[in-house]
Scaffold this motif. Structure first.
Motif, PDB file in Angstrom:
ATOM      1  N   GLU A   1      47.546  -9.839  -7.002  1.00 34.92           N
ATOM      2  CA  GLU A   1      46.713  -9.082  -7.944  1.00 34.92           C
ATOM      3  C   GLU A   1      45.748 -10.018  -8.664  1.00 34.92           C
ATOM      4  O   GLU A   1      44.549  -9.699  -8.829  1.00 34.92           O
ATOM      5  N   HIS A   2      46.231 -11.184  -9.076  1.00 31.55           N
ATOM      6  CA  HIS A   2      45.337 -12.179  -9.681  1.00 31.55           C
ATOM      7  C   HIS A   2      44.265 -12.614  -8.679  1.00 31.55           C
ATOM      8  O   HIS A   2      43.083 -12.758  -9.045  1.00 31.55           O
ATOM      9  N   ALA A   3      44.678 -12.833  -7.436  1.00 34.03           N
ATOM     10  CA  ALA A   3      43.714 -13.263  -6.422  1.00 34.03           C
ATOM     11  C   ALA A   3      42.643 -12.201  -6.191  1.00 34.03           C
ATOM     12  O   ALA A   3      41.449 -12.512  -6.074  1.00 34.03           O
ATOM     13  N   LEU A   4      43.064 -10.954  -6.132  1.00 37.11           N
ATOM     14  CA  LEU A   4      42.097  -9.868  -5.935  1.00 37.11           C
ATOM     15  C   LEU A   4      41.104  -9.826  -7.098  1.00 37.11           C
ATOM     16  O   LEU A   4      39.888  -9.711  -6.890  1.00 37.11           O
ATOM     17  N   LEU A   5      41.622  -9.923  -8.323  1.00 38.32           N
ATOM     18  CA  LEU A   5      40.767  -9.791  -9.504  1.00 38.32           C
ATOM     19  C   LEU A   5      39.814 -10.971  -9.665  1.00 38.32           C
ATOM     20  O   LEU A   5      38.724 -10.831 -10.223  1.00 38.32           O
ATOM     21  N   SER A   6      40.221 -12.143  -9.198  1.00 36.38           N
ATOM     22  CA  SER A   6      39.390 -13.332  -9.393  1.00 36.38           C
ATOM     23  C   SER A   6      38.400 -13.563  -8.255  1.00 36.38           C
ATOM     24  O   SER A   6      37.491 -14.386  -8.388  1.00 36.38           O
ATOM     25  N   GLU A   7      38.573 -12.853  -7.148  1.00 36.34           N
ATOM     26  CA  GLU A   7      37.685 -13.034  -5.998  1.00 36.34           C
ATOM     27  C   GLU A   7      37.197 -11.671  -5.507  1.00 36.34           C
ATOM     28  O   GLU A   7      37.747 -11.101  -4.564  1.00 36.34           O
ATOM     29  N   PRO A   8      36.172 -11.118  -6.131  1.00 32.81           N
ATOM     30  CA  PRO A   8      35.716  -9.772  -5.783  1.00 32.81           C
ATOM     31  C   PRO A   8      35.120  -9.706  -4.383  1.00 32.81           C
ATOM     32  O   PRO A   8      34.727 -10.734  -3.811  1.00 32.81           O
ATOM     33  N   PRO A   9      35.053  -8.506  -3.816  1.00 34.99           N
ATOM     34  CA  PRO A   9      34.373  -8.348  -2.525  1.00 34.99           C
ATOM     35  C   PRO A   9      32.925  -8.810  -2.654  1.00 34.99           C
ATOM     36  O   PRO A   9      32.274  -8.546  -3.670  1.00 34.99           O
ATOM     37  N   ASN A  10      32.410  -9.488  -1.639  1.00 36.19           N
ATOM     38  CA  ASN A  10      31.003  -9.861  -1.695  1.00 36.19           C
ATOM     39  C   ASN A  10      30.162  -8.839  -0.945  1.00 36.19           C
ATOM     40  O   ASN A  10      30.691  -7.962  -0.246  1.00 36.19           O
ATOM     41  N   SER A  11      28.882  -8.930  -1.084  1.00 37.38           N
ATOM     42  CA  SER A  11      27.979  -7.899  -0.572  1.00 37.38           C
ATOM     43  C   SER A  11      27.967  -7.811   0.949  1.00 37.38           C
ATOM     44  O   SER A  11      27.519  -6.808   1.509  1.00 37.38           O
ATOM     45  N   CYS A  12      28.456  -8.841   1.627  1.00 44.33           N
ATOM     46  CA  CYS A  12      28.451  -8.851   3.097  1.00 44.33           C
ATOM     47  C   CYS A  12      29.764  -8.369   3.693  1.00 44.33           C
ATOM     48  O   CYS A  12      29.867  -8.217   4.919  1.00 44.33           O
ATOM     49  N   GLU A  13      30.763  -8.155   2.863  1.00 44.84           N
ATOM     50  CA  GLU A  13      32.090  -7.841   3.387  1.00 44.84           C
ATOM     51  C   GLU A  13      32.267  -6.362   3.675  1.00 44.84           C
ATOM     52  O   GLU A  13      31.668  -5.495   3.033  1.00 44.84           O
ATOM     53  N   THR A  14      33.155  -6.095   4.630  1.00 42.95           N
ATOM     54  CA  THR A  14      33.637  -4.747   4.885  1.00 42.95           C
ATOM     55  C   THR A  14      35.004  -4.602   4.224  1.00 42.95           C
ATOM     56  O   THR A  14      35.605  -5.591   3.771  1.00 42.95           O
ATOM     57  N   LEU A  15      35.499  -3.390   4.205  1.00 44.88           N
ATOM     58  CA  LEU A  15      36.842  -3.166   3.667  1.00 44.88           C
ATOM     59  C   LEU A  15      37.870  -3.993   4.441  1.00 44.88           C
ATOM     60  O   LEU A  15      38.757  -4.612   3.849  1.00 44.88           O
ATOM     61  N   ARG A  16      37.729  -4.035   5.759  1.00 50.79           N
ATOM     62  CA  ARG A  16      38.678  -4.776   6.587  1.00 50.79           C
ATOM     63  C   ARG A  16      38.609  -6.284   6.328  1.00 50.79           C
ATOM     64  O   ARG A  16      39.642  -6.947   6.187  1.00 50.79           O
ATOM     65  N   SER A  17      37.384  -6.841   6.258  1.00 53.16           N
ATOM     66  CA  SER A  17      37.276  -8.289   6.064  1.00 53.16           C
ATOM     67  C   SER A  17      37.730  -8.684   4.666  1.00 53.16           C
ATOM     68  O   SER A  17      38.331  -9.747   4.476  1.00 53.16           O
ATOM     69  N   TRP A  18      37.481  -7.829   3.678  1.00 58.71           N
ATOM     70  CA  TRP A  18      37.926  -8.125   2.311  1.00 58.71           C
ATOM     71  C   TRP A  18      39.449  -8.108   2.237  1.00 58.71           C
ATOM     72  O   TRP A  18      40.064  -9.026   1.686  1.00 58.71           O
ATOM     73  N   GLN A  19      40.076  -7.081   2.818  1.00 53.62           N
ATOM     74  CA  GLN A  19      41.532  -7.010   2.790  1.00 53.62           C
ATOM     75  C   GLN A  19      42.154  -8.165   3.553  1.00 53.62           C
ATOM     76  O   GLN A  19      43.166  -8.725   3.140  1.00 53.62           O
TER      77      GLN A  19
END
Length: 393
Positions: free
Chosen positions: A71-89
């Motif tokens: 949860e900390h990792a998710l909150l500190s590293e947001p999805p970037n504009s080039c990512e898809t849902l799959r690549s972010w997960q």
């Protein structure tokens, strides 16, 4: 929310579910997902922007059990504009089965909030007294069976599931008698494999809609990466008599109302009336959403010919007092004393015309509200645009 998305009328849900009392799978309800992958990722970007080093009670990440480190990792590293849902997960969790659950998602996405309000208004038959309290939940992952086990939601809670991805997802349901007969009680079970043969299976994917009524035991199953938007519908609980009193006093007398004569001379009876009026106007203007948006729209410049319109299905409500209090999307702001009666009348006319859904321009708005100066009108429009109440078209 994509403007070209079409769906059957929300009242179809009520008809298909025997008045919201039985499960209903509506295949092909949407021509395409009403919330895009981009909408989902942008919502998480806004969640991450609010991160202050502390975990959020509305966000949970599971890998086997709950994983605060993720949860900390998710909150500190947001999805970037080039990512898809799959690549972010995948970046967050690798290949391990993972579940990401965001409650009160209507705080972080105008598109999700507007869809939830549209659903609630449709199910209510345009009667504010029939509105539910609506909370949006995003369920994302390839977690297999839900980590929450087979359970039943409390009270009269109903849920509308809207799958946003093509991967098939299933929800297994058991009537109370069947579940309790198989387990000996109503305690949640974490042995879904043993009980699934006794369940009704409802499978859906992007374009479908599934309605889950109250009182059924259930568990979700998502073996492949999927994203689902769930709208949780609960009956409104009667508020406490003084709920909203402080906000009502601020609208009446300004931010420093504690020292104002207007506040100090109020009777208890009058304060109770003000608090109730405030609660009901917040409720009606929000269409029952459990939370207001936590972010403002990007400010846009426009000229006198630029058209704008209200965001449907919302309406603007006003309350006349010493000045004028404006309620929109569950929030309020006041135009305090100094307004003449003509100013108040013209502003009420302006909001009434805006509520029709017709396009307006600044030039037309000046004709509708001729006593309101250009700068004042521009300020009001900019406030409404920032609060997602109107959009430029």
């Amino acid at each position: 929310m994509a403007l070209n998305v079409r769906w059957q009328g929300w009242e179809v849900i009520r008809d298909a579910s025997a008045g919201l009392s039985a499960p209903a799978l509506l295949q092909g309800f949407f021509t395409e997902p009403p919330i895009s992958e981009k909408d989902v990722l942008e919502a998480f970007q806004r969640v991450c922007a609010a991160y202050d080093g502390e975990l959020m009670s509305t966000l949970r990440v599971y890998q086997g059990g709950r994983r605060p480190a993720l949860e900390h990792a998710l909150l500190s590293e947001p999805p970037n504009s080039c990512e898809t849902l799959r690549s972010w997960q995948s970046r967050l969790a690798g290949d391990a089965p993972t579940g990401i659950f965001l409650n009160r998602a209507e705080r972080w996405s105008e598109a999700i909030a507007t869809l939830g309000a549209s659903l609630n208004r449709g199910l209510s038959g345009d009667d504010p007294s029939n509105l539910f309290v609506v909370e949006a939940v995003l369920l994302i992952g390839n977690y297999g069976y839900s980590p929450f086990g087979i359970h039943v939601d409390q009270g009269a809670t109903r849920v509308v599931h809207i799958p946003l991805t093509q991967a098939q997802k299933s929800l297994y349901t058991w009537p109370p008698g069947a579940f309790e007969g198989a387990t000996g009680g109503s305690v949640p079970s974490f042995e879904p494999e043993r009980l699934v043969p006794l369940a009704d299976c409802h499978s859906y994917r992007s374009g479908d809609l599934f309605f889950l009524p109250a009182s059924l035991f259930h568990i979700g199953h998502s073996p492949e990466l999927s994203a689902t938007l769930a709208f949780v519908l609960t009956p409104r609980v009667e508020p406490m008599p003084l709920d909203g009193a402080a906000a009502a006093l601020e609208n009446l007398a300004g931010a420093n109302w504690q020292g104002s004569a207007a506040a100090q001379t109020l009777t208890v009876e009058r304060l109770l009336v003000l608090a109730k009026d405030h609660r009901e106007l917040v409720w009606s203007s929000s269409l029952g959403l459990s939370s207001s948006l936590e972010y403002e729209a990007e400010a846009l410049l426009c000229d006198a010919e630029q058209a704008f319109t209200i965001v449907r299905p919302f309406q603007v409500f006003v309350r006349r007092s010493a000045g004028l209090t404006v309620y929109a999307r569950g929030k309020s702001f006041s135009l305090l004393p100094g307004l003449s009666q003509r100013h108040v009348d013209d502003l009420c006319t302006f909001f009434a015309v805006l509520n029709t859904g017709e396009n307006l321009t600044f030039q037309l708005a000046r004709h509708v509200a001729p006593s309101i100066g250009t700068d004042a009108l521009a300020l009001i429009v900019s406030i409404l645009q920032a609060r997602h109440v109107l959009v430029f078209v």
